[in-house]
Design a protein around this motif. Structure first.
Motif, PDB file in Angstrom:
ATOM      1  N   GLN A   1       0.834  -1.201   0.000  1.00 22.26           N
ATOM      2  CA  GLN A   1       0.000   0.000   0.000  1.00 22.26           C
ATOM      3  C   GLN A   1       0.873   1.256   0.000  1.00 22.26           C
ATOM      4  O   GLN A   1       0.604   2.200  -0.739  1.00 22.26           O
ATOM      5  CB  GLN A   1      -0.918  -0.026   1.216  1.00 22.26           C
ATOM      6  N   GLN A   2       1.932   1.255   0.816  1.00 23.33           N
ATOM      7  CA  GLN A   2       2.864   2.389   0.832  1.00 23.33           C
ATOM      8  C   GLN A   2       3.482   2.597  -0.546  1.00 23.33           C
ATOM      9  O   GLN A   2       3.594   3.721  -1.028  1.00 23.33           O
ATOM     10  CB  GLN A   2       3.994   2.130   1.845  1.00 23.33           C
ATOM     11  N   ARG A   3       3.886   1.507  -1.193  1.00 27.15           N
ATOM     12  CA  ARG A   3       4.512   1.600  -2.515  1.00 27.15           C
ATOM     13  C   ARG A   3       3.535   2.107  -3.562  1.00 27.15           C
ATOM     14  O   ARG A   3       3.890   2.910  -4.421  1.00 27.15           O
ATOM     15  CB  ARG A   3       5.057   0.236  -2.925  1.00 27.15           C
ATOM     16  N   GLU A   4       2.299   1.627  -3.508  1.00 29.52           N
ATOM     17  CA  GLU A   4       1.291   2.052  -4.489  1.00 29.52           C
ATOM     18  C   GLU A   4       0.989   3.539  -4.342  1.00 29.52           C
ATOM     19  O   GLU A   4       0.868   4.255  -5.335  1.00 29.52           O
ATOM     20  CB  GLU A   4       0.020   1.215  -4.328  1.00 29.52           C
ATOM     21  N   TYR A   5       0.859   4.012  -3.111  1.00 23.53           N
ATOM     22  CA  TYR A   5       0.628   5.444  -2.902  1.00 23.53           C
ATOM     23  C   TYR A   5       1.804   6.256  -3.422  1.00 23.53           C
ATOM     24  O   TYR A   5       1.635   7.304  -4.019  1.00 23.53           O
ATOM     25  CB  TYR A   5       0.389   5.736  -1.412  1.00 23.53           C
ATOM     26  N   ARG A   6       3.031   5.773  -3.176  1.00 21.68           N
ATOM     27  CA  ARG A   6       4.219   6.503  -3.624  1.00 21.68           C
ATOM     28  C   ARG A   6       4.296   6.543  -5.150  1.00 21.68           C
ATOM     29  O   ARG A   6       4.709   7.540  -5.723  1.00 21.68           O
ATOM     30  CB  ARG A   6       5.469   5.841  -3.038  1.00 21.68           C
ATOM     31  N   ARG A   7       3.891   5.473  -5.822  1.00 18.61           N
ATOM     32  CA  ARG A   7       3.879   5.464  -7.289  1.00 18.61           C
ATOM     33  C   ARG A   7       2.949   6.545  -7.838  1.00 18.61           C
ATOM     34  O   ARG A   7       3.180   7.090  -8.904  1.00 18.61           O
ATOM     35  CB  ARG A   7       3.425   4.098  -7.816  1.00 18.61           C
ATOM     36  N   ARG A   8       1.888   6.821  -7.102  1.00 17.88           N
ATOM     37  CA  ARG A   8       0.927   7.852  -7.520  1.00 17.88           C
ATOM     38  C   ARG A   8       1.354   9.253  -7.091  1.00 17.88           C
ATOM     39  O   ARG A   8       0.626  10.214  -7.320  1.00 17.88           O
ATOM     40  CB  ARG A   8      -0.441   7.555  -6.912  1.00 17.88           C
ATOM     41  N   GLY A   9       2.493   9.355  -6.416  1.00 17.86           N
ATOM     42  CA  GLY A   9       2.972  10.654  -5.979  1.00 17.86           C
ATOM     43  C   GLY A   9       2.349  11.132  -4.680  1.00 17.86           C
ATOM     44  O   GLY A   9       2.423  12.309  -4.346  1.00 17.86           O
TER      45      GLY A   9
ATOM     46  N   GLY B   1      12.683   4.566   2.679  1.00 19.10           N
ATOM     47  CA  GLY B   1      11.830   4.673   1.497  1.00 19.10           C
ATOM     48  C   GLY B   1      11.123   3.344   1.262  1.00 19.10           C
ATOM     49  O   GLY B   1      11.698   2.279   1.505  1.00 19.10           O
ATOM     50  N   PRO B   2       9.888   3.381   0.782  1.00 21.42           N
ATOM     51  CA  PRO B   2       9.112   2.147   0.660  1.00 21.42           C
ATOM     52  C   PRO B   2       9.684   1.141  -0.338  1.00 21.42           C
ATOM     53  O   PRO B   2       9.415  -0.046  -0.235  1.00 21.42           O
ATOM     54  CB  PRO B   2       7.725   2.622   0.234  1.00 21.42           C
TER      55      PRO B   2
END
Length: 137
Positions: A36-44, A89-90
């Motif tokens: 979830q952390q990684r997915e949010y980070r991909r979206r900025g 960092g995620p």
């Protein structure tokens, strides 16, 4: 007191099975929270500990096996994950694989744990959902 040290607990067969299950639930919460952390980070964007805890509480309604682990243990997993993602960092934080990671859990609220000294070398602690557990003092 048990704070700040690792103790080897003497678990009964039932307690060992329950502890193994709770450890597996903690691993699953870590991995889902990390994705979830990684997915949010991909979206900025970013997601914080409070929002992840709120979503985990909602998920307990859909996945009753989540409720078998103490809530504060799962919240501690999310708190540890947030700290790891903040430091590294995620995308540098690792998944907890079933083969490489030994099941573990932390009970962050010491008020819920009752500790008694049974003898000179032995003690026992009452852990949430596990009951009384013996350990070497």
């Amino acid at each position: 007191m048990l704070t700040g040290r690792k103790y080897r607990l003497e678990l009964s067969v039932e307690q060992a099975m329950l502890a193994e299950m709770v450890g597996s639930i903690c691993r699953t919460v870590w991995n889902v929270g990390l994705e979830q952390q990684r997915e949010y980070r991909r979206r900025g964007r970013s997601i914080g500990y409070v929002e992840q805890c709120r979503q985990m509480a909602e998920a307990k309604a859909d996945f009753p096996w989540l409720a078998e682990a103490p809530s504060h243990v799962l919240q501690q997993v999310l708190r540890d994950l947030e700290g790891a993602c903040r430091r590294h960092g995620p995308f540098r934080v690792r998944w907890r694989s079933q083969r490489r990671w030994a099941p573990s859990m932390r009970f962050p609220d010491g008020k819920l744990i009752r500790v008694e000294q049974v003898s000179r070398n032995l003690g026992r602690a009452r852990l949430p959902k596990l009951g009384w557990v013996r350990f070497r003092w």
